[in-house]
Write an enzyme that holds these catalytic residues in place. Structure first.
Site, PDB file in Angstrom:
ATOM      1  N   TYR A 164       0.826  -1.212   0.000  1.00  0.00           N
ATOM      2  CA  TYR A 164       0.000   0.000   0.000  1.00  0.00           C
ATOM      3  C   TYR A 164       0.859   1.261   0.000  1.00  0.00           C
ATOM      4  O   TYR A 164       1.788   1.406   0.786  1.00  0.00           O
ATOM      5  CB  TYR A 164      -0.920   0.033   1.228  1.00  0.00           C
ATOM      6  CG  TYR A 164      -1.637   1.365   1.384  1.00  0.00           C
ATOM      7  CD1 TYR A 164      -2.692   1.698   0.543  1.00  0.00           C
ATOM      8  CD2 TYR A 164      -1.218   2.312   2.327  1.00  0.00           C
ATOM      9  CE1 TYR A 164      -3.321   2.930   0.646  1.00  0.00           C
ATOM     10  CE2 TYR A 164      -1.848   3.541   2.439  1.00  0.00           C
ATOM     11  CZ  TYR A 164      -2.907   3.836   1.590  1.00  0.00           C
ATOM     12  OH  TYR A 164      -3.519   5.047   1.688  1.00  0.00           O
ATOM     13  N   HIS A 194      -3.544  16.233  -3.027  1.00  0.00           N
ATOM     14  CA  HIS A 194      -3.926  16.374  -1.616  1.00  0.00           C
ATOM     15  C   HIS A 194      -3.697  17.790  -1.086  1.00  0.00           C
ATOM     16  O   HIS A 194      -4.084  18.095   0.040  1.00  0.00           O
ATOM     17  CB  HIS A 194      -3.146  15.363  -0.758  1.00  0.00           C
ATOM     18  CG  HIS A 194      -3.657  13.950  -0.884  1.00  0.00           C
ATOM     19  ND1 HIS A 194      -4.079  13.413  -2.075  1.00  0.00           N
ATOM     20  CD2 HIS A 194      -3.819  12.975   0.046  1.00  0.00           C
ATOM     21  CE1 HIS A 194      -4.468  12.163  -1.883  1.00  0.00           C
ATOM     22  NE2 HIS A 194      -4.328  11.870  -0.610  1.00  0.00           N
ATOM     23  N   ASN A 307       1.810  11.940   5.746  1.00  0.00           N
ATOM     24  CA  ASN A 307       0.933  11.079   6.553  1.00  0.00           C
ATOM     25  C   ASN A 307       1.304  11.158   8.024  1.00  0.00           C
ATOM     26  O   ASN A 307       2.312  10.607   8.447  1.00  0.00           O
ATOM     27  CB  ASN A 307       1.051   9.631   6.049  1.00  0.00           C
ATOM     28  CG  ASN A 307      -0.198   8.829   6.342  1.00  0.00           C
ATOM     29  OD1 ASN A 307      -1.001   9.204   7.177  1.00  0.00           O
ATOM     30  ND2 ASN A 307      -0.359   7.717   5.652  1.00  0.00           N
ATOM     31  N   TYR A 395     -16.221  32.848  46.439  1.00  0.00           N
ATOM     32  CA  TYR A 395     -15.575  31.666  45.842  1.00  0.00           C
ATOM     33  C   TYR A 395     -14.481  32.029  44.837  1.00  0.00           C
ATOM     34  O   TYR A 395     -13.504  31.311  44.679  1.00  0.00           O
ATOM     35  CB  TYR A 395     -16.610  30.794  45.136  1.00  0.00           C
ATOM     36  CG  TYR A 395     -17.592  30.088  46.036  1.00  0.00           C
ATOM     37  CD1 TYR A 395     -17.532  30.203  47.419  1.00  0.00           C
ATOM     38  CD2 TYR A 395     -18.599  29.294  45.490  1.00  0.00           C
ATOM     39  CE1 TYR A 395     -18.435  29.555  48.240  1.00  0.00           C
ATOM     40  CE2 TYR A 395     -19.515  28.637  46.290  1.00  0.00           C
ATOM     41  CZ  TYR A 395     -19.432  28.772  47.671  1.00  0.00           C
ATOM     42  OH  TYR A 395     -20.327  28.128  48.473  1.00  0.00           O
ATOM     43  N   ARG A 398     -11.581  32.626  47.238  1.00  0.00           N
ATOM     44  CA  ARG A 398     -11.324  31.556  48.198  1.00  0.00           C
ATOM     45  C   ARG A 398     -11.020  30.219  47.522  1.00  0.00           C
ATOM     46  O   ARG A 398     -10.233  29.412  48.018  1.00  0.00           O
ATOM     47  CB  ARG A 398     -12.553  31.408  49.114  1.00  0.00           C
ATOM     48  CG  ARG A 398     -12.290  30.591  50.340  1.00  0.00           C
ATOM     49  CD  ARG A 398     -13.535  30.153  51.100  1.00  0.00           C
ATOM     50  NE  ARG A 398     -14.724  30.964  50.912  1.00  0.00           N
ATOM     51  CZ  ARG A 398     -15.937  30.531  51.234  1.00  0.00           C
ATOM     52  NH1 ARG A 398     -16.097  29.317  51.736  1.00  0.00           N
ATOM     53  NH2 ARG A 398     -16.985  31.289  51.046  1.00  0.00           N
ATOM     54  N   PHE A 444      -1.788   7.015  12.279  1.00  0.00           N
ATOM     55  CA  PHE A 444      -2.082   8.357  11.759  1.00  0.00           C
ATOM     56  C   PHE A 444      -3.345   8.950  12.360  1.00  0.00           C
ATOM     57  O   PHE A 444      -3.637  10.120  12.150  1.00  0.00           O
ATOM     58  CB  PHE A 444      -2.253   8.290  10.239  1.00  0.00           C
ATOM     59  CG  PHE A 444      -3.256   7.250   9.811  1.00  0.00           C
ATOM     60  CD1 PHE A 444      -4.608   7.406  10.039  1.00  0.00           C
ATOM     61  CD2 PHE A 444      -2.823   6.075   9.201  1.00  0.00           C
ATOM     62  CE1 PHE A 444      -5.519   6.443   9.665  1.00  0.00           C
ATOM     63  CE2 PHE A 444      -3.734   5.104   8.815  1.00  0.00           C
ATOM     64  CZ  PHE A 444      -5.089   5.281   9.058  1.00  0.00           C
ATOM     65  N   GLU A 529     -12.002   5.819   4.993  1.00  0.00           N
ATOM     66  CA  GLU A 529     -11.624   6.499   6.238  1.00  0.00           C
ATOM     67  C   GLU A 529     -12.925   6.902   6.938  1.00  0.00           C
ATOM     68  O   GLU A 529     -13.367   8.041   6.865  1.00  0.00           O
ATOM     69  CB  GLU A 529     -10.725   7.686   5.908  1.00  0.00           C
ATOM     70  CG  GLU A 529      -9.431   7.231   5.233  1.00  0.00           C
ATOM     71  CD  GLU A 529      -8.725   8.302   4.419  1.00  0.00           C
ATOM     72  OE1 GLU A 529      -9.188   9.462   4.428  1.00  0.00           O
ATOM     73  OE2 GLU A 529      -7.723   7.978   3.766  1.00  0.00           O
TER      74      GLU A 529
END
Length: 588
Positions: A164, A194, A307, A395, A398, A444, A529
């Site tokens: 791959y 990409h 990647n 508060y 404190r 990834f 994905e």
């Protein structure tokens, strides 16, 4: 023969100069002539002679005298910008310099190096690399591991094994086998296709962090990149040649593909790139100006560059470092406010916190005791109300150890995850040289840093939420016993009225930003994905939350110092007086 790279209306033109006595005016006219030549309508100009312009350096934006000679005014291969009079900038125009350019005109190339091995980088180191304080070199051990993993890739290619991303397509195309003759083209096509992000480019600091972190991951030796290519990446970093990386587009699995592809695109000499010397220009020109060559991708190397979770994690490093700094400052600022509001130190007693010993709570209580009235650092303000009839404080004063404390513990938890992540191999497939094989996995996936940074935003936000309430107490005369909005002649003057409104607006905005992005997932890549982290948005909004926290606490600090003015001549403790003096050195 000298050559200059000239920016005209968003285009870069290489202009050779045969005669060193030519003027800057000649250079501008020649650049405009070449620009017109490339345009079907002459760029809207009737003639070169009719164009009025001025010229400035890209580095520092210094204006150049049109009558000076190029030899006297410019260095060889310098980058300059022709600005046409009357032009209105398009909202889509990429300026030659990023925001805050005045900072980069002072850039000095660092002399010191950080040695990267992929295993020992700290969040502080990465932020300093982003600031340009260090160059990078590899350890000998890292170089050996990189070489060993590359040998595995070369064997796969030679034997034409189906693996791959090396001899196949990507994502949905994982079953498409690519012939050996097209393996290099495969990697270039991957990077180009990409590079599909949008939005503003990352700042030079953040681009530098992203590039440094990718180098650190590649140095681990599980990516299959060649040492030659990795050294070219390091040379680009050391020259501060930074690709144009849009901030939006990653879903955080399979890693930060879009931003890392833009990073790789610049390194192969395509797209835009920035350096302190050139400003924004075509990547090939910027690399050439620094004596560098574009990277020629070998099999697997495009995938090795793009990647991983480095966008999420590099921004996460900045977030966690800034969060740690503002958390420490929050304790100091709150202690100053408590002094102004004449609060008691009893709530910070050691025994109270010993019976609920969360690390952050104990640490914050210790800081308050160190800053407030004690035998070591007496306070005249505290002494003035020692025998008042109030028993306990609100508060927001404190409970600072309990509220600020969990923020400190949250930051420590997130820092631990981010530190592991920046020293992790996040590629796919992974190359295991000792086993002489590659294995596909899911390192990834950005869920770890995504969840951690969502948690960081939620935690750090509380510093602003409680600070805004303390600002209200400082401004409200019925709660502070001070003049309304901390100003004399109220009505004529409004004092801190709208400063408090700003704090309230920022806190409200943070409430929306604290909604976790990592609870969302959208299936991508044709359901290959099918679960993603949305970590890129987690990182970006964490930084925005932290910025708002810094701003709210700055408002509280100014208000607390203003409050002290109404308690004079009484003085607070020595440490808090030094804080007051520091503020007054820049704010009257």
């Amino acid at each position: 023969m000298p050559r200059y790279t000239v920016h005209v209306r968003g285009e870069w033109l290489a202009v050779p100069c045969l005669n060193s006595t030519n003027t800057i005016r000649w250079l501008g006219k020649e650049a405009v002539r070449r620009y017109m030549k490339n345009k079907p309508d002459n760029g809207g100009f009737a003639s070169v002679e009719g164009v009025k312009f001025y010229i400035r350096r890209c580095k520092g934006l210094g204006l150049l005298d049109l009558d000076d000679t190029v030899e006297d005014a410019l260095e060889d291969n310098e980058f300059v910008e022709v600005v046409i009079e009357g032009d209105i900038m398009s909202p889509d125009f990429i300026p030659s310099q990023p925001e805050g350019v005045h900072l980069y005109s002072k850039y000095r190339e660092p002399e010191q190096y950080i040695s990267l091995d992929g295993n020992s980088l700290t969040t502080e180191d990465l932020v300093n690399l982003g600031k340009g304080l260090y160059k990078i070199k590899l350890t000998p051990e890292a170089e050996a591991k990189v070489n060993q993993s590359r040998e595995v890739i070369e064997r796969i290619v030679k034997e034409q094994t189906v693996v791959y991303g090396i001899t196949t397509g990507f994502g949905k195309f994982a079953r498409t086998v690519i012939p050996n003759s097209k393996l290099r083209e495969l990697q270039v096509n991957l990077v180009r296709s990409h590079s599909a992000g949008v939005g503003k480019p990352l700042s030079p600091e953040r681009s530098r962090m992203l590039l440094a972190l990718r180098i650190n991951v590649l140095a681990k030796g599980y990516s299959g990149i060649s040492l030659e290519t990795l050294q070219q990446v390091i040379e680009a970093f050391n020259a501060s040649c930074l690709p144009y990386i849009p901030e939006k587009g990653t879903v955080g699995a399979s890693g930060d593909l879009a931003p890392l592809s833009h990073l790789a695109l610049g390194l192969i000499g395509e797209g835009k790139m920035w350096s302190p010397k050139s400003g924004w220009a075509d990547a090939k020109y910027v690399l050439e100006a620094h004596g560098l060559r574009p990277i020629t991708l070998k099999p697997k190397e495009g995938l090795a560059l793009i990647n991983g979770t480095q966008m999420i994690t590099s921004l996460g490093c900045e977030a966690v470092e800034r969060a740690g700094a503002i958390a420490r400052q929050a304790d100091i600022i709150a202690a100053l406010t408590l002094e102004v509001l004449k609060g008691t130190t009893r709530a910070f007693d050691t025994d109270i916190h010993a019976v609920r010993p969360h690390r952050g709570q104990v640490e914050v209580a210790f800081r308050f005791r160190s800053l407030l009235d004690s035998d070591h650092h007496p306070s005249e303000i505290a002494e003035s109300h020692r025998f008042c009839d109030r028993v306990q404080d609100a508060y927001t004063m404190r409970c600072c150890p309990q509220v600020h404390g969990i923020v400190n513990d949250t930051i420590a938890f997130v820092k631990d995850i981010v530190t592991t992540e920046i020293n992790s191999a996040t590629d796919n497939p992974m190359v295991f040289a000792e086993r002489t094989e590659t294995i596909s996995g899911g390192n990834f996936h950005g869920e770890y840093p995504a969840k951690a940074l969502d948690y960081l935003a939620i935690g750090v936000h509380e510093l602003a939420a409680i600070s805004e309430r303390r600002i209200e107490r400082l401004c409200n005369p019925s709660l502070s016993e001070l003049p309304a909005f901390l100003v004399t002649e109220g009505g004529l003057n409004s004092g801190f009225m709208i400063a408090h409104c700003t704090a309230a607006a920022l806190v409200s905005e943070n409430k929306a930003l604290c909604h976790p992005s990592s609870v969302d997932s959208l299936s991508t890549s044709a359901a290959t994905e099918d679960h993603v982290s949305m970590g890129g948005w987690a990182a970006r909004k964490a930084l925005r939350v932290i910025e708002h926290v810094e701003q709210v606490l700055a408002i509280e600090l100014l208000a607390a110092c203003q409050g002290i003015e109404f308690l004079r001549p009484l003085r607070t403790t020595t440490p808090l007086e030094k804080v007051y003096d520091l503020v007054r050195s820049v704010v009257r």
